[in-house]
Design a protein around this motif. Structure first.
Motif, PDB file in Angstrom:
ATOM      1  N   PRO A 173       1.306  -2.419 -11.745  1.00 52.17           N
ATOM      2  CA  PRO A 173       1.100  -1.402 -12.778  1.00 52.17           C
ATOM      3  C   PRO A 173       2.060  -1.617 -13.950  1.00 52.17           C
ATOM      4  O   PRO A 173       3.157  -2.166 -13.776  1.00 52.17           O
ATOM      5  CB  PRO A 173       1.393  -0.082 -12.057  1.00 52.17           C
ATOM      6  CG  PRO A 173       2.215  -0.451 -10.871  1.00 52.17           C
ATOM      7  CD  PRO A 173       1.838  -1.853 -10.507  1.00 52.17           C
ATOM      8  N   ALA A 174       1.630  -1.194 -15.129  1.00 55.95           N
ATOM      9  CA  ALA A 174       2.485  -1.289 -16.312  1.00 55.95           C
ATOM     10  C   ALA A 174       3.718  -0.412 -16.114  1.00 55.95           C
ATOM     11  O   ALA A 174       3.666   0.618 -15.435  1.00 55.95           O
ATOM     12  CB  ALA A 174       1.718  -0.857 -17.547  1.00 55.95           C
ATOM     13  N   PHE A 228       3.084 -11.714 -20.745  1.00 52.91           N
ATOM     14  CA  PHE A 228       4.271 -11.262 -20.009  1.00 52.91           C
ATOM     15  C   PHE A 228       3.900 -11.176 -18.546  1.00 52.91           C
ATOM     16  O   PHE A 228       2.929 -10.513 -18.186  1.00 52.91           O
ATOM     17  CB  PHE A 228       4.717  -9.889 -20.518  1.00 52.91           C
ATOM     18  CG  PHE A 228       6.044  -9.438 -19.983  1.00 52.91           C
ATOM     19  CD1 PHE A 228       7.210  -9.702 -20.674  1.00 52.91           C
ATOM     20  CD2 PHE A 228       6.139  -8.758 -18.784  1.00 52.91           C
ATOM     21  CE1 PHE A 228       8.438  -9.289 -20.193  1.00 52.91           C
ATOM     22  CE2 PHE A 228       7.355  -8.343 -18.283  1.00 52.91           C
ATOM     23  CZ  PHE A 228       8.511  -8.612 -18.998  1.00 52.91           C
ATOM     24  N   TYR A 229       4.636 -11.862 -17.723  1.00 53.59           N
ATOM     25  CA  TYR A 229       4.402 -11.770 -16.284  1.00 53.59           C
ATOM     26  C   TYR A 229       5.740 -11.774 -15.568  1.00 53.59           C
ATOM     27  O   TYR A 229       6.747 -12.208 -16.110  1.00 53.59           O
ATOM     28  CB  TYR A 229       3.498 -12.903 -15.780  1.00 53.59           C
ATOM     29  CG  TYR A 229       4.092 -14.292 -15.866  1.00 53.59           C
ATOM     30  CD1 TYR A 229       4.778 -14.831 -14.798  1.00 53.59           C
ATOM     31  CD2 TYR A 229       3.960 -15.059 -17.013  1.00 53.59           C
ATOM     32  CE1 TYR A 229       5.324 -16.101 -14.867  1.00 53.59           C
ATOM     33  CE2 TYR A 229       4.495 -16.323 -17.084  1.00 53.59           C
ATOM     34  CZ  TYR A 229       5.177 -16.842 -16.013  1.00 53.59           C
ATOM     35  OH  TYR A 229       5.713 -18.102 -16.089  1.00 53.59           O
ATOM     36  N   ARG A 230       5.729 -11.236 -14.381  1.00 54.55           N
ATOM     37  CA  ARG A 230       6.938 -11.233 -13.558  1.00 54.55           C
ATOM     38  C   ARG A 230       6.767 -12.261 -12.455  1.00 54.55           C
ATOM     39  O   ARG A 230       5.722 -12.321 -11.801  1.00 54.55           O
ATOM     40  CB  ARG A 230       7.198  -9.846 -12.979  1.00 54.55           C
ATOM     41  CG  ARG A 230       7.572  -8.863 -14.071  1.00 54.55           C
ATOM     42  CD  ARG A 230       7.946  -7.536 -13.505  1.00 54.55           C
ATOM     43  NE  ARG A 230       6.729  -6.803 -13.151  1.00 54.55           N
ATOM     44  CZ  ARG A 230       6.719  -5.541 -12.806  1.00 54.55           C
ATOM     45  NH1 ARG A 230       7.824  -4.860 -12.749  1.00 54.55           N
ATOM     46  NH2 ARG A 230       5.587  -4.950 -12.502  1.00 54.55           N
TER      47      ARG A 230
END
Length: 82
Positions: free
Chosen positions: A17-18, A36-38
């Protein structure tokens, strides 16, 4: 996300989730396309690992190889679509 499914496999991706974070990516998006990714840097074991912002943090360095590959894949896929 679909681009990374081709690289890493759908079973290796999690749609999170954002959330609000302190990053400047909103600003960067004004001048260039962004993503943007983690990247998960944990280990397969259930051992407790110190959190990211602690002096004892330890990253699984294998994740760095996957992260670099993912960045290259995203860039090449983007360029291919131009």
């Amino acid at each position: 996300m679909k681009w990374l499914e081709h690289y890493a496999g759908k079973e290796n991706l999690i749609n999170l989730p954002a959330r609000l974070t302190a990053e400047d990516f909103g600003y960067y998006s004004r001048v260039a396309p962004i993503v943007f990714y983690r990247l998960g840097t944990g280990f397969d074991s259930n051992d407790e690992v110190p959190s990211l912002h602690s002096p004892g943090f330890l990253a699984n360095e294998e994740a760095l190889v996957h992260g670099a590959g993912a960045m290259a894949w995203i860039a090449l896929t983007y360029l291919e679509k131009q």
